[in-house]
Design an enzyme around this catalytic site. Structure first.
Site, PDB file in Angstrom:
ATOM      1  N   HIS A  11      -2.691   5.639   6.203  1.00 38.01           N
ATOM      2  CA  HIS A  11      -1.311   6.110   6.352  1.00 38.01           C
ATOM      3  C   HIS A  11      -1.260   7.582   5.926  1.00 38.01           C
ATOM      4  O   HIS A  11      -2.073   8.026   5.105  1.00 38.01           O
ATOM      5  CB  HIS A  11      -0.356   5.371   5.415  1.00 38.01           C
ATOM      6  CG  HIS A  11      -0.343   3.876   5.535  1.00 38.01           C
ATOM      7  ND1 HIS A  11       0.069   3.218   6.667  1.00 38.01           N
ATOM      8  CD2 HIS A  11      -0.643   2.899   4.639  1.00 38.01           C
ATOM      9  CE1 HIS A  11       0.017   1.902   6.454  1.00 38.01           C
ATOM     10  NE2 HIS A  11      -0.415   1.690   5.237  1.00 38.01           N
TER      11      HIS A  11
ATOM     12  N   CYS B  20       0.824  -1.220   0.000  1.00 34.72           N
ATOM     13  CA  CYS B  20       0.000   0.000   0.000  1.00 34.72           C
ATOM     14  C   CYS B  20       0.852   1.262   0.000  1.00 34.72           C
ATOM     15  O   CYS B  20       0.654   2.165  -0.819  1.00 34.72           O
ATOM     16  CB  CYS B  20      -0.954  -0.023   1.185  1.00 34.72           C
ATOM     17  SG  CYS B  20      -0.189  -0.499   2.742  1.00 34.72           S
TER      18      CYS B  20
END
Ligand code: NAD
Length: 339
Positions: free
Chosen positions: A220, A141
């Site tokens: 994130h 990711c």
């Protein structure tokens, strides 16, 4: 004939990839494999996905739960042209021999080492290199987020050097046994593993990421400082470059998106599947240009950002689209990422 796709591992990534495959007109989902009965196994049945028993799972356990299963993972693989392995990290590589024996193409996820595949993949960067390949790995990711942004900046301005600080989510929302709950943990690996990972795609990318883990499950956040080789004329020009590229979403000041909670709330308001955000998320207010130095924030939704990349990897491996732009557009329209 649509490409027949099996999904081995029906967790965070696998269930999203299965849904995404089911939405593609040029692909057919032939099954998903789960190791044990669960609410997710039940969901697969309710959605009409053929359900198979993966790994060390037992048929009897599914039958006892009243879940109809069509056989073992081997039975599923026999029906497929390609398998997307979405099992936990380091488990996928153990399946390589089985997939090869079944003469199947295979896609692995970023939790596996690059050596598991012929190529590490990110659609904006190296779609053409994946054409016809048999084993492809979709990068993780965070690396997907970094490589997508690099694709925009490299082609237009060149990247002299890039420093990224990654504030990583501690766990996915369902990972109730993971922490930290009340701490911010610096990661002492330097540079973090994202440098070699991004360099599997852009070998000459000069990238120094440092990372830490924060007590959040949402997304994130990357704090980026890139020194560009050919300075852009203005921040407006850079924002226009990101806006013109698929899989980037840019919030404006008046939208009052202060951080990751509002990013996800906005996705839920738009009723995207599961409230997912498959684009890199940037903020106009967070992008600054000082000469050749570009500073920007981007948020990355770890649970879903790699999903469209898995779809494009399948299209490239079976040469289903004339070019990356066509594949990306097909994927994104089918997934509701763009109109
Ligand atoms: P997960 O734990 O949510 O799901 C994995 C699923 O595979 C589980 O349902 C598990 O029961 C099942 N499983 C375990 N062994 C199996 C076997 N032998 N056969 C079939 N199924 C099996 O994991 P995830 O988060 O979806 O991660 C999958 C991969 O995607 C990993 O490589 C990970 O690094 C990568 N990835 C994860 C994220 C993320 O944030 N969750 C983001 C990008 C990439």
């Amino acid at each position: 004939m649509p490409v027949r796709v099996a999904v081995n591992g029906f967790g965070t990534i696998g269930k999203r990839v299965a849904d995404a495959v089911a939405r593609q007109p040029d692909m057919q989902l032939v099954g998903v494999a789960k190791t044990r009965p669960s609410f997710e196994a039940r969901l697969a049945v309710e959605k009409g996905y053929p359900l198979f028993v993966g790994g060390e799972g037992r048929l009897e356990a599914f039958r006892a739960a009243g879940l109809a299963v069509e056989g073992t993972a081997d039975d599923m693989l026999a029906r497929a042209d390609v398998v997307v392995d979405a099992t936990p990290e380091r488990v996928g590589r153990e399946h390589g021999a089985k997939y090869a024996k079944a003469h199947l193409k295979a896609i692995y996820q970023g939790g596996e080492k690059p050596e598991v595949a012929e190529l590490s993949f990110s659609a904006l960067a190296n779609y053409d290199a994946a054409r016809g390949k048999s084993r492809v790995r979709v990068v993780s990711c965070n690396t997907t987020g970094l490589v997508r942004a690099a694709s925009v900046l490299r082609s237009r301005y060149g990247v002299e050097h890039w420093e990224a600080t990654l504030i990583r989510r501690a766990a996915d929302p369902t990972e109730v046994h993971k922490g930290p709950v009340n701490a911010i943990l610096p990661t002492f690996d330097f540079p973090s593993h994202h440098t070699p990972d991004a360099q599997t795609i852009y070998p000459d990318l000069s990238l120094t990421p440092t990372a830490g883990v924060g007590p959040t499950t949402l997304m994130h956040l990357h704090v980026n400082h890139g020194r560009l080789q050919r300075p852009p004329a203005s921040t407006a020009e850079v924002l226009a470059a990101f806006r013109a590229t698929p899989r980037f979403q840019i919030f404006q000041s008046w939208e009052h998106v202060e951080g990751t909670p509002q990013v996800l709330e906005s996705a839920r308001d738009r009723a995207t599947p599961r409230g997912d955000v498959m684009s890199n998320v940037l903020w106009e207010d967070g992008l600054h240009l000082q000469g050749a130095d570009l500073h920007f924030f981007q948020a990355i939704h770890q649970e879903s950002i790699v999903v469209p990349e898995n779809i494009d990897a399948i299209r490239a491996m079976f040469d289903l689209a004339p070019d990356s732009a066509t594949s990306i557009a097909r994927t994104d329209v089918a997934l509701g990422i763009r109109k």
